[in-house]
Scaffold this active site. Structure first.
Site: not given
Lengths: 105, 400
Positions: A103-105, B198
């Site tokens: 995942g993205c921080v 996102y």
């Protein structure tokens, strides 16, 4: 790498406690890992989430998006956090024997 | 630390500028974690290799965001940074603290972490750098006891941030701090439990000077503006002119809409052409001021250049009065989230999503009527498709 041991279960895990060899996963392993994620007992509802995650992962090679998990299991996100207090990515995926989600921080 | 342990990092202490090396060395005097951070970084500089492993999934119970897992790839060589997780802590609106609040954060972090902080990260949070997994729950418990909460990370609503607005700035066209706090409270669930394709950022700026860079960095930019005329104080304009200001060049010449005239005595503004950019007001703050009918313009789709290129946000709602509970904005936001979560790809920001599906289809999906203000570059593209004049056999006719 660390070895996680509980009862008869002995598996290699990474720093976050995810299985390094998901092939070794079975229901006994899931129950053992549950003790690390504040899940006292694996109920039918836990298995509904874990089975969906596992089936999706085995078919597509990645974990499903969280919204899809909620939709397909019929559980709102709040319920998933009640079942797995550390959340779907850390708790549910770990117990279901998936590789650590990225995942993205 | 011994003086010869970090020769490459020591180079970064030279010169008149502040140095993160100097600061971490000070922390290292009483903290082994801070010391190993420097030693590992020195090795990275020497070997030209980063020694942090990618990612990690750690957190506190009940939350899916707020902690970023970080592990050293060389835990045996640098055991004190084998775990070096980052916590994001929700900052107070506009970063107003009491000295006591700052002390309490530092005390907690010196006890449970490296003592190193980053005040503040680019999203706006208080960043607490470096702790071990087993310290996460105790830190969280103490932070909440002092009135702080974790911020966002991963695919969730990131910690909203705002400029200091009406607290300190005469240009603020709405109460940014109140709006930021309201949205933060409203979307606690979305902030702590990631469920989006996102990240999603809200930023609140009181005017077009945009002190929190909302137009460049937030998926939903809420920027203060006005819709009546700029207020003019003729006596103050005369004072600026008498004081030597070249109004023709510095004010009229820099107006992007060319809508200001100066005849040497009188300043005239054609407000119908004004772009509300704030330039003239910034140059003559005593003489000019935003009008009285104040509110905000809502823009959508900005992002920094990660994964795809950078985007600036575009006008979505040209003017809205900013009054609690901001229901009109929230209704549209929630509609957007529904569509984006259903149709968005993993790691696709809303700006990229709109580019992919097209603004027309996006607006139709969220039930918003298109308006001329949404055109990014007006009067440039002559090929405009008017749906109401389109008939089904038109295409067939063209083929014949």
């Amino acid at each position: 790498m660390a070895i996680f041991e509980y009862g008869d279960v002995s598996i290699e895990v990474d720093e976050d406690g995810f299985m390094l060899e998901p092939d070794q996963w079975n229901e006994e392993v899931a129950a053992a890992l549950a003790t690390t994620e504040a899940v006292e007992e694996l109920t039918e509802e836990h298995w509904k989430v874990m089975n969906y995650l596992r089936d999706y992962y085995l078919e597509f090679g990645v974990a499903p998006m969280i919204r899809k998990l909620c939709k397909e299991t019929g559980f709102p996100l709040k319920k998933i956090y009640e079942l797995f207090p550390s959340g779907p990515a850390k708790g549910a995926c770990k117990l279901a024997g998936l590789a650590k989600p990225t995942g993205c921080v | 630390m011994a003086t010869n342990e970090t020769p490459l990092l020591d180079e970064l202490e030279k010169g008149p500028w502040p140095s993160f090396v100097t600061e971490i060395k000070r922390a290292a005097a009483g903290n082994e974690m801070a010391k190993d951070v420097l030693l590992q970084l020195e090795k990275s500089y020497r070997d030209k290799v980063g020694y942090w492993k990618h990612g990690g999934i750690v957190g506190v119970m009940g939350y899916g965001g707020g902690v970023i897992g970080r592990y050293s790839a060389l835990p045996e060589e640098f055991p004190n940074v084998s775990h070096f997780h980052t916590l994001r802590v929700n900052q107070p609106s506009a970063w107003f603290y009491t000295a006591d609040a700052l002390r309490s954060i530092c005390d907690i972090w010196e006890e449970h972490g490296s003592g190193l902080t980053n005040m503040h990260g680019s999203t706006g949070d208080i960043i607490l750098l470096g702790t071990r997994t087993e310290q996460l729950e105790p830190v969280f418990e103490k932070l909440t006891a002092h009135g702080f909460d974790l911020g966002g990370s991963g695919s969730d609503v990131r910690t909203p941030s705002c400029c200091n607005g009406m607290a300190r700035c005469e240009f603020a066209c709405y109460d940014t701090m109140a709006a930021c706090y309201d949205f933060t409270q409203e979307y606690q669930d979305e902030l702590h439990r990631p469920a989006f394709p996102y990240k999603w950022k809200f930023k609140f700026s009181g005017c077009a000077n945009d002190c929190v860079a909302a137009i460049a960095r937030s998926d939903l930019s809420i920027i203060g503006t006005w819709r009546d005329d700029i207020k003019i104080d003729t006596a103050e304009i005369k004072a600026y002119a008498d004081g030597g200001m070249d109004i023709e060049s510095d004010v009229c010449g820099n107006c992007p809409a060319h809508c200001i005239d100066w005849d040497g005595k009188q300043l005239a503004i054609d407000n119908s052409l004004c772009l509300h950019c704030m330039h003239c007001i910034n140059v003559m703050p005593k003489a000019l001021a935003p009008g009285d009918d104040k509110g905000a313009v809502i823009l959508i789709g900005a992002k920094a250049p990660i994964i795809e290129g950078a985007l600036l946000s575009s006008v979505f709602m040209p003017f809205i009065k900013m009054e609690a509970p901001y229901r009109e904005i929230k209704d549209v936001v929630e509609e957007i989230w529904d569509v984006w979560c259903e149709e968005g790809k993993a790691r696709e920001r809303i700006g990229e999503f709109i580019q992919r599906v097209g603004l027309g289809d996006f607006l139709e999906a969220i039930g918003v009527e298109p308006i001329p203000e949404m055109v990014a570059v007006p009067r440039e593209n002559p090929y405009i498709f008017y749906e109401e004049f389109f008939e089904e056999d038109d295409e067939e006719g063209e083929d014949e």
